[in-house]
Design an enzyme around this catalytic site. Structure first.
Site, PDB file in Angstrom:
ATOM      1  N   ASP A 173       7.732  61.235  37.761  1.00  0.00           N
ATOM      2  CA  ASP A 173       8.369  62.637  37.392  1.00  0.00           C
ATOM      3  C   ASP A 173       7.570  63.719  38.270  1.00  0.00           C
ATOM      4  O   ASP A 173       8.187  64.756  38.303  1.00  0.00           O
ATOM      5  CB  ASP A 173       8.265  63.093  35.805  1.00  0.00           C
ATOM      6  CG  ASP A 173       9.263  62.426  35.001  1.00  0.00           C
ATOM      7  OD1 ASP A 173      10.373  61.986  35.505  1.00  0.00           O
ATOM      8  OD2 ASP A 173       9.116  61.941  33.881  1.00  0.00           O
TER       9      ASP A 173
ATOM     10  N   LYS B 248      14.032  63.813  30.852  1.00  0.00           N
ATOM     11  CA  LYS B 248      12.883  65.216  30.896  1.00  0.00           C
ATOM     12  C   LYS B 248      12.493  65.576  31.988  1.00  0.00           C
ATOM     13  O   LYS B 248      12.201  66.843  32.122  1.00  0.00           O
ATOM     14  CB  LYS B 248      11.982  64.569  29.438  1.00  0.00           C
ATOM     15  CG  LYS B 248      12.447  64.295  28.298  1.00  0.00           C
ATOM     16  CD  LYS B 248      11.335  64.519  27.201  1.00  0.00           C
ATOM     17  CE  LYS B 248      10.449  63.234  27.792  1.00  0.00           C
ATOM     18  NZ  LYS B 248      10.792  61.869  27.775  1.00  0.00           N
TER      19      LYS B 248
ATOM     20  N   GLU C 289       8.144  59.497  52.159  1.00  0.00           N
ATOM     21  CA  GLU C 289       9.098  59.864  50.909  1.00  0.00           C
ATOM     22  C   GLU C 289       8.615  60.958  50.049  1.00  0.00           C
ATOM     23  O   GLU C 289       9.058  61.803  49.524  1.00  0.00           O
ATOM     24  CB  GLU C 289       9.722  58.854  50.432  1.00  0.00           C
ATOM     25  CG  GLU C 289       8.803  58.082  49.718  1.00  0.00           C
ATOM     26  CD  GLU C 289       8.086  56.773  50.449  1.00  0.00           C
ATOM     27  OE1 GLU C 289       7.815  55.719  49.859  1.00  0.00           O
ATOM     28  OE2 GLU C 289       7.853  57.000  51.586  1.00  0.00           O
TER      29      GLU C 289
ATOM     30  N   CYS D 248       5.299  51.669  55.117  1.00  0.00           N
ATOM     31  CA  CYS D 248       3.990  51.002  54.541  1.00  0.00           C
ATOM     32  C   CYS D 248       3.942  49.402  54.571  1.00  0.00           C
ATOM     33  O   CYS D 248       3.719  48.985  55.831  1.00  0.00           O
ATOM     34  CB  CYS D 248       3.765  51.364  53.190  1.00  0.00           C
ATOM     35  SG  CYS D 248       1.999  51.084  52.297  1.00  0.00           S
TER      36      CYS D 248
ATOM     37  N   VAL E 117      13.896  65.358  35.255  1.00  0.00           N
ATOM     38  CA  VAL E 117      14.644  66.167  35.784  1.00  0.00           C
ATOM     39  C   VAL E 117      14.811  67.600  35.206  1.00  0.00           C
ATOM     40  O   VAL E 117      14.961  68.617  36.028  1.00  0.00           O
ATOM     41  CB  VAL E 117      15.890  65.379  36.085  1.00  0.00           C
ATOM     42  CG1 VAL E 117      16.979  66.241  36.874  1.00  0.00           C
ATOM     43  CG2 VAL E 117      15.528  64.288  37.019  1.00  0.00           C
TER      44      VAL E 117
ATOM     45  N   HIS F 274       3.476  57.126  53.571  1.00  0.00           N
ATOM     46  CA  HIS F 274       4.759  57.013  52.552  1.00  0.00           C
ATOM     47  C   HIS F 274       5.345  58.607  52.741  1.00  0.00           C
ATOM     48  O   HIS F 274       5.145  59.393  51.975  1.00  0.00           O
ATOM     49  CB  HIS F 274       4.529  56.974  51.101  1.00  0.00           C
ATOM     50  CG  HIS F 274       4.318  55.626  50.679  1.00  0.00           C
ATOM     51  ND1 HIS F 274       5.224  54.620  50.234  1.00  0.00           N
ATOM     52  CD2 HIS F 274       2.893  54.751  50.973  1.00  0.00           C
ATOM     53  CE1 HIS F 274       4.797  53.330  49.975  1.00  0.00           C
ATOM     54  NE2 HIS F 274       3.447  53.403  50.206  1.00  0.00           N
TER      55      HIS F 274
END
Length: 544
Positions: A72, A18, A519, A380, A20, A517
C-alpha cells in the site's frame, strides 16, 4: 495549522481497497494545497513483510531508505508527491519489539507491561512521530474490524481522538454493499453489522466509503446513514472501476474531500484536478496498444507484481498507449517452449524474484527475445538471468549459473559479493552465504553512473541518478571482460565501477537489464524513463 489525522479502517472482508482509498484521499487533499503523509499499521506479527510469501502478501515495496514495506505504500507514493520510509509502516511485530526492548532496558521502572497502556501508547506515539511538518496524516489500519489482531490498533485510535481533540480526527470506514443479482438489489446489512462492530469498541465513523458494483441511490444512502448514525452526505459510493486512477475524480464527485475538510475544520483552496482529468482522458482514449508478456512464477496473484503492473501502465500513458499485460507462468514456458506463449507479444519482461523454480523457463524466454529481436526488459532477477543466458549461449560459458543455485558451478556469472562499498551507509559491507538473509540484502536507493550514448543514457537523459534495490546477488566482475568481448554492454555501474547496475546488448533494438527496481519510482504522469522508453520500443516493434 495543527496536524489533522484521518484514520481509515475496513469491514466485512479484506481486499476492499483501503490502500487505494487512502491514496486517493491523499491525492484529493494535495489537490487542495495540503501537505500529507501516511502511516500503514499492519496487524501481523512479522516485523516487516520482507520474508513473507508473495502469494499471501503480494509484493514487498521498498523505500529510498531501505525499508521493506507493505504494497500500500506504493499506492500512497504513486497517487501523491510523498516519499515514504521506515517510519511509515509499522506492524504488530515491530510495535511489540519496541515495547519489549524498552522493558528489557528498564524504561518502565519495574511496572507490569500490558497492552493498555503500553502497547497502545507505543502505537499512538508512532502516529505522532509522522505528524510534524504536515497538514494531514492519513493512517490506514490493516485487516478487518472484528479481527482479534487489530484490536490494539483500534483501541489506540479510539483513544487518539481524546488526546488531540475531536476537530483534529476523522474516522473513515470502508465497507461492502453487495449487489445480489438474483434479487436485483444491493444489501446494506453487511455494512450495518460492520459499523455496529466498530461502534462496539468506541469508534463512531464520520464517513462511510461503500464499495459496490452499483451506484447507491439516495434512498439507500439514507437507509445506511440512519442505521449507522451518520448524515446521508457522509455515505460515499466507492463504485468498482476498471482503473484505480479514476478513483480520485469519482470520490470528488461524491463530495468526499468536501466532507473531510468540513469534519476536520480546515480551510483550503478549491481542488485543482487537471492532473487527474488529463490522466483519465489518456486512459479512455488511447491511440496505440501493445501486448507485453511478464514471465514469472507468481502469475496467479497479480498483487505480487503490483508496482510493475502500474509502471507499465504509466509507460503506456506517456504514449497514449493501452498496455495489455499477459502474465505467463515460466514453468509453462519451460515445459511447452517459448514459441507457444510468446510469439504474439511485442515485449517480453522478466521481473524480480527469488528461488530456482521456473528459472529455466525464464532463461528460454530471454533467449527467445534476444534471437527474435523482441524488446526485452529484465528487472533485478531478470537482469541476472539475462547475464546467465548470454554467458551460456553467446559467450560459450557452458551451463553458467548463479551462485544462488549452484555454489560449485565453474562459471558463477552471478554471485554473492563478499565485500563491497555501501554508498547508502558509507561503509564497507562484508557478507557470507551463512549471514541472515536480511543482512545480505542490498536494500534502498543507491547511485548509478551511466556510460554516454548508451540506451539507458538516452532514456534517462542524465548520467547519474539513484534507484531502489532489493537483492542479494551481484554481477560477477571476474567474467566482465569475457562477456563484454562477446557484445554484452555494461552501461551502468556504481560510482566506483564495482557494482554492475545495467547491462545492454549492442546489436539489439531494445534489450536492457537493470539490477534495481525502477517500478518503485514510477508515477502516473511521471512515468519512469526506462518504462517510457521500453513502451516506445514495443510500439515501434509492433509497427515493424
Amino acid at each position: 495549522m495543527k496536524t489533522k489525522f484521518i484514520f481509515i479502517t475496513g469491514g466485512v472482508l479484506s481486499s476492499l481497497g483501503k490502500g487505494v482509498a487512502a491514496a486517493a484521499i491523499g491525492a484529493l487533499l494535495e489537490s487542495r494545497g495540503l501537505k500529507v503523509t501516511y502511516l500503514k499499521l499492519d496487524p501481523y506479527i512479522n516485523v516487516d513483510p520482507g520474508t513473507m510469501n508473495p502469494f499471501q502478501h503480494g509484493e514487498v515495496y521498498v523505500t529510498d531508505d531501505g525499508a521493506e514495506t507493505d504494497l500500500d505504500l506504493g499506492h500512497y507514493e504513486r497517487f501523491t508527491t510523498v516519499t515514504l520510509g521506515q517510519e511509515n509502516n509499522y506492524t504488530t511485530g515491530k510495535i511489540y519489539y519496541r515495547v519489549i526492548s524498552k522493558e528489557r532496558r528498564g524504561d518502565y521502572l519495574g511496572g507490569t507491561v500490558q497492552v493498555i497502556p503500553h502497547i497502545t501508547d507505543e502505537i499512538k506515539q508512532t502516529i505522532l512521530n509522522i505528524a510534524p511538518q504536515v497538514d494531514v496524516a492519513i493512517v490506514e489500519i490493516g485487516g478487518t474490524v472484528g479481527d482479534i489482531e487489530s484490536l490494539p490498533f483500534l483501541e489506540a485510535i479510539r483513544q487518539f481522538k481524546g488526546d488531540v481533540g475531536k476537530n483534529n480526527v476523522c474516522y473513515i470506514h470502508l465497507t461492502l454493499v453487495p449487489y445480489i443479482k438474483t434479487a436485483g438489489e444491493v444489501k446494506t446489512k453487511p455494512t450495518q453489522h460492520s459499523v455496529k462492530e466498530l461502534r462496539s469498541i468506541g469508534i463512531q465513523p464520520d464517513i462511510l466509503l461503500c464499495r459496490t458494483e452499483k451506484n447507491l441511490s439516495a434512498d439507500i444512502k439514507a437507509k445506511i446513514a440512519l442505521f449507522c448514525n451518520l448524515e446521508p452526505g457522509c455515505v460515499i459510493t466507492a463504485i468498482d472501476v476498471d482503473s484505480i486512477y479514476k478513483i480520485p475524480l469519482l470520490l470528488h464527485e461524491e463530495g468526499l474531500d468536501e466532507r473531510i475538510v468540513e469534519i476536520l475544520n480546515i480551510w483550503t483552496r478549491s481542488p485543482r484536478l487537471e492532473f487527474w482529468q488529463d490522466l483519465v482522458d489518456r486512459l479512455k482514449h488511447p491511440i496505440e496498444s501493445v501486448d507485453i508478456g511478464i514471465i514469472g512464477k507468481y502469475v496467479n496473484l497479480r498483487e505480487s507484481y503490483k508496482s510493475l503492473h502500474e509502471a507499465l501502465v504509466h509507460g503506456g500513458l506517456a504514449h497514449r498507449a493501452q498496455v495489455n499485460l499477459h502474465y505467463i507462468d515460466s514453468e509453462l514456458v519451460e515445459r511447452e517452449g517459448p514459441e507457444v506463449h510468446l510469439q504474439q507479444l511485442q515485449g517480453i519482461l522478466v521481473p524480480g524474484g527469488f528461488g530456482y523454480r521456473g528459472v529455466e523457463g525464464k532463461i528460454q524466454a530471454i533467449q527467445y527475445a534476444r534471437l527474435q529481436r523482441i524488446p526485452y526488459f529484465g528487472i533485478c532477477f531478470g537482469m541476472q538471468l539475462a547475464v546467465i543466458e548470454f554467458a551460456r549461449n553467446v559467450a560459450g560459458l557452458a551451463n553458467a549459473q548463479s551462485e544462488e543455485f549452484d555454489s560449485e558451478n565453474p562459471y558463477p556469472v552471478i554471485y554473492l559479493m563478499r565485500e563491497w562499498f555501501d554508498y547508502r551507509r558509507q561503509a564497507i559491507v562484508r557478507r557470507e552465504r551463512s549471514t541472515d538473509k536480511g543482512g545480505t540484502m542490498r536494500l534502498g536507493a543507491y547511485p548509478c553512473v551511466l556510460k554516454e550514448h548508451s540506451l539507458a543514457a538516452r532514456a534517462y537523459q542524465t548520467l547519474t541518478f539513484h534507484e531502489r534495490h532489493r537483492h542479494r546477488y551481484e554481477f560477477n566482475n571476474s567474467f566482465r571482460e569475457a562477456l563484454t568481448q562477446h557484445g554484452l554492454h555494461v552501461s551502468g555501474t556504481s560510482p566506483n565501477g564495482e557494482l554492475v547496475e545495467i547491462i545492454e546488448l549492442e546489436d539489439h533494438p531494445w534489450f536492457l537489464g537493470c539490477q534495481f527496481h525502477p517500478e518503485f519510482r514510477s508515477r502516473p504522469l511521471q512515468p519512469h524513463p526506462l518504462f517510457q522508453d521500453y513502451i516506445r520500443a514495443c510500439i515501434e516493434y509492433k509497427r515493424g
